[in-house]
Write an enzyme that holds these catalytic residues in place. Structure first.
Site, short mmCIF file in Angstrom:
data_model
loop_
_atom_site.label_atom_id
_atom_site.label_comp_id
_atom_site.label_asym_id
_atom_site.label_seq_id
_atom_site.Cartn_x
_atom_site.Cartn_y
_atom_site.Cartn_z
N GLU A 115 1.41 0.26 -4.89
CA GLU A 115 0.98 1.57 -5.35
C GLU A 115 2.19 2.51 -5.41
OE1 GLU A 115 -3.48 2.37 -3.87
OE2 GLU A 115 -2.05 2.19 -2.23
N ASP A 122 0.84 -1.19 0.00
CA ASP A 122 0.00 0.00 0.00
C ASP A 122 0.88 1.25 0.00
OD1 ASP A 122 -2.74 1.23 0.51
OD2 ASP A 122 -1.65 1.98 2.25
#
Length: 837
Positions: free
Chosen positions: A476, A439
């Site tokens: 990400e 993340d």
């Protein structure tokens, strides 16, 4: 006098303090040690090039050097309160501020990077905690009662440890960490187990047979695939079974549901048979926002199914219990290396049940990816009391950065970076996880992700029980916040990770297929897959007809580039390389190899693909055509080079009733319905107010339209076409070219709204010499001329030739002209027989 407050001085190594202060003043560090106040004298100096590179956000600061006469005071000074002081020539106080100390701690205690931490030992346990600034650390051992044991400090590493007795195994424990400001009781950041809701750590040995489901040590993995061949299905543990009536009520939403012959597991097995390779689980580490005991949770008590499809009452009912219900995405870490307890039927059995889930998914033919969130924590309460001011990234004034949503961690600091690496290795070794999705990976240093990669690569089946080289890594790679543009270190962003083999999400193709961006105020901006080619919806967000055509051309280039692996050096028909194509002011192409691009059109963030199309396609668009556009959009993912990533349920037209941020929207808005008779989730009420209210004027009329609710026929058609695409992807190396993509994959000139992709597979595919794919996003049949195919023996791919879709079977090839004719809103795949070119 300037009382700067906060902590604006930065002690970056044992010799240097950086502070924005007048260098002509007299400077010192006032330190409160165990033996009383101390003063560390400072003198003006300069930051070396190495220091400026290591601390770029401090490059313009004044450098103050520790007086060599006071060098022996540094370690002790750090165990008390440290204040930077500036005085004028008369001795008057001019300025003072707190001091940030991560840099000097990393310098002084570099040996801690390899010191044992957490529980260790087999028969005789040993517990170790890195707390170099503490004046005392004790172990509190619980159950029965509480017994406190002193811990011993190693002055070289700053690690405190205690050797226990065999009877300690299975007991609860905490650490009592005393600093100059007081004593905190904390859990063990390296502990592998905690009590329900994480109040205490539990001393367990993960190699204990009692923590393993039957057959765990003999678990057979599905065959590994390289990252550029991976097809990944993003799934939330609770979503998987919470609405599945074939799962006993007590097991819904749990790890245990994966071990059943349920509708959901039958669906996953069927997807694996079609070619799905990985299931990506949203966070399953211990997170903070769901009570782990079922008795402590409160679920909504509304009869949702009886409420109007465009009502506000559903979201009001969900909001009433959101803080205490069973649902959250889980992006709020509490303990990084402990399984989440709310997904266990008994939180004290979480380790065994988690492992059983992994085994069940592997048994279904699927490898398991874990979504990890090392970039922030739910609060500073777990890590900061251990080494105050160290584990979280501080802004220049000493406040904790929160650009990620919550307190940002600082993996650029040695021991936070080590915690990331050690945690990932534990999940890989002890839980046999096959991949990790990071993340907000751009908030990590690139060096940290490369260290993770190296650590995994060292794991072997013979020694560790897993092949670390087969584990995939992606995340990400966004560039924002206080670290943006390399402000603090070289980030793990899209462009920076080129050449590393670590993947990042390709938002370029996503936006081009869907249209607009995730930040649009008007959700009706159209893209290649949502009607921009010949089906305008009338929204001013789309601009004039001329602007629409220009945008469609730009989107088409982005999709072509995505189909080719989003390579920075891939040359498009225009003659431009991927790096020369613009995407919001940045180079569109950034990858060095296809496996570094993770291609997707929807994920847990933002509206599902079905919901995006609900906004963007003209409202009268028939459901059959909506299904075709859903399939066409998904085809840009599944027939692209690189890792393919699909949000769970997109193959079934999944809707979240237009909720664009369902992280805390309860089971109702997050329903994953395996029974098509229950619909797809659309028309479940207006989505929660917080992130969707501005869209309610657009959402209400759509939700109230019964024509936008698909039936079993349409849901089944979408799933069937998705399965065909999976089988086509798996049928040929044409969709997994790796480095050969540059030579083998080309695009033909085509009409607006059409993409024609040709792959030369001669010498690569034993069955076919070429594969040609035509994406027709227009509402009319298109004839695609390809002179290079004239005279060749081409045919519709066998999977599509036998398709249950009569429309795709109408696709034809004219050998005399090399023309491929493809019906409206259809993706057709043609293959050339070996030996025919």
């Amino acid at each position: 006098m300037i009382l700067e407050g906060g902590a604006r001085a930065h002690w970056i190594d044992r010799e240097t303090v950086a502070w924005q202060v007048d260098p002509s003043l007299d400077h010192s560090l006032a330190c409160g040690g165990e033996d009383g106040p101390r003063v560390v004298r400072l003198s003006p100096g300069t930051l070396s090039e190495e220091q400026r590179n290591a601390w770029p956000h401090l490059a313009s600061y004044t450098a103050l050097k520790v007086d060599p006469r006071d060098a022996g005071l540094v370690r002790e000074a750090l165990r008390g309160r440290v204040v930077a002081v500036a005085r004028d020539g008369s001795g008057e106080l001019v300025a003072e501020t707190g001091v940030q100390i991560p840099g000097v701690l990393d310098d002084l205690y570099a040996g801690a990077a390899t010191a044992p931490l957490g529980p260790s030992g087999r028969r005789i346990p040993r517990l170790s905690l890195w707390a170099p600034t503490a004046v005392k650390v004790e172990l509190a051992l619980y159950s029965p009662g509480r017994t406190v044991y002193p811990m011993r400090r190693d002055d070289e590493t700053g690690v405190w440890s205690v050797r226990g007795r065999p009877a300690w195994w299975g007991r609860e424990y905490t650490f009592l960490v005393t600093h100059h400001s007081g004593t905190s009781e904390v859990t063990d950041p390296y502990g592998p187990a905690v009590t329900p809701d994480g109040g205490h750590s539990s001393l367990v040995d993960l190699d204990s047979p009692a923590l393993k489901p039957p057959g765990w040590d003999r678990l057979v993995k599905p065959p590994a695939v390289p990252q550029h061949r991976a097809t990944i299905y993003e799934l939330h543990v609770r979503d998987f079974s919470a609405s599945d009536a074939t799962v006993p009520a007590g097991l819904r939403g749990t790890y245990a549901a994966f071990g059943l012959d349920s509708a959901g597991m039958r669906a996953l097995r069927a997807l694996a048979e079609d070619g799905l390779t990985h299931v990506h689980l949203l966070p399953v580490f211990d997170f903070a926002t769901v009570p782990e005991r079922g008795a402590d949770r409160t679920e909504p008590d509304c009869d949702f199914a009886t409420l109007p499809p465009d009502s506000e009452r559903q979201q009001e009912c969900v909001a009433h219990t959101a803080a205490s219900d069973s649902f959250n995405w889980g992006y709020d870490p509490l303990h990084y290396t402990v399984p989440e307890g709310s997904y266990a039927t008994d939180p004290d059995e979480r380790i065994k049940e988690f492992r059983a889930m992994v085994a069940a998914l592997n048994g279904a033919g699927l490898r398991v990816v874990m979504d990890v969130v090392y970039n922030h924590t739910h609060s500073t309460g777990v890590l900061d009391p251990i080494v105050p001011g160290y584990y979280h990234r501080l802004l220049e004034d000493g406040t904790v950065a929160d650009s990620t949503c919550c307190p940002n961690t600082a993996p650029e600091h040695t021991m936070m970076g080590r915690l990331v690496i050690d945690s990932v290795v534990t999940w890989a070794r002890q839980y046999k996880i096959d991949g990790f999705r990071f993340d907000l990976m751009g908030h990590h240093p690139k060096a940290n992700l490369l260290a993770v990669r190296r650590a995994l690569d060292e794991l072997t089946v013979a020694v560790d029980g897993v092949d670390g080289r087969s584990i995939i890594l992606y995340g990400e790679g966004w560039n924002f916040g206080e670290v943006a543009d390399g402000a603090r270190f070289e980030q793990a962003t899209q462009a920076n990770l080129a050449g590393t083999g670590i993947g990042t999400f390709n938002d370029r193709l996503r936006d081009a297929v869907r249209g607009g961006s995730t930040f649009d105020a008007d959700p009706r901006a159209q893209g290649f897959g949502s009607g921009l080619a010949g089906a305008p919806n009338g929204s001013p967000a789309n601009g004039t007809a001329e602007q629409q055509r220009a945008r469609l051309a730009g989107y088409t280039d982005l999709i072509k580039l995505g189909l080719a692996g989003n390579l920075r050096d891939y040359v498009l028909p225009s003659g431009k390389t991927g790096a020369e194509i613009d995407y919001n002011g940045a180079p569109a192409g950034y990858a060095a190899e296809p496996g570094e691009s993770v291609t997707y059109v929807d994920a847990h963030d933002n509206e599902t693909l079905f919901d995006a199309l609900a906004y963007k396609l003209p409202q009268p668009t028939p459901m059959a055509d909506r299904v075709r556009m859903q399939v066409l959009s998904l085809a840009t993912v599944l027939l692209a080079q690189g890792a393919a990533f699909v949000h769970a349920g997109s193959e079934r037209l999944r809707s979240k009733s237009l909720d664009r941020n369902s992280y805390d929207s309860g089971d109702w808005f997050n329903r994953l319905l395996w029974d098509c008779s229950q619909g797809n989730g659309f028309g479940g009420g207006l989505p929660p107010r917080a992130d969707n209210e501005a869209r309610w004027p657009y959402a209400g009329p759509l939700l109230a339209d019964p024509a936008l609710v698909p039936g079993c026929g349409e849901i089944g058609d979408c799933r069937a076409r998705f399965g065909e695409l999976l089988r086509i992807r798996a049928s040929s190396p044409a969709f997994a070219l790796g480095s050969e993509v540059r030579e083998r994959l080309t695009f033909a000139d085509s009409a607006d709204g059409v993409i024609a992709m040709h792959v030369d597979t001669s010498g690569l595919d034993p069955r076919w010499s070429s594969v040609t794919v035509v994406f027709n996003a227009t509402p009319s049949t298109q004839a695609q001329p390809m002179e290079r195919l004239a005279g060749l023996a081409m045919a519709l791919h066998p999977v599509q030739a036998a398709s249950g879709d009569p429309v795709v079977r109408e696709s034809v090839f004219a050998p005399d002209t090399g023309t491929l004719t493809v019906p409206a809103r259809t993706v057709a795949v043609f293959v050339g027989k070996t030996g025919t070119g």
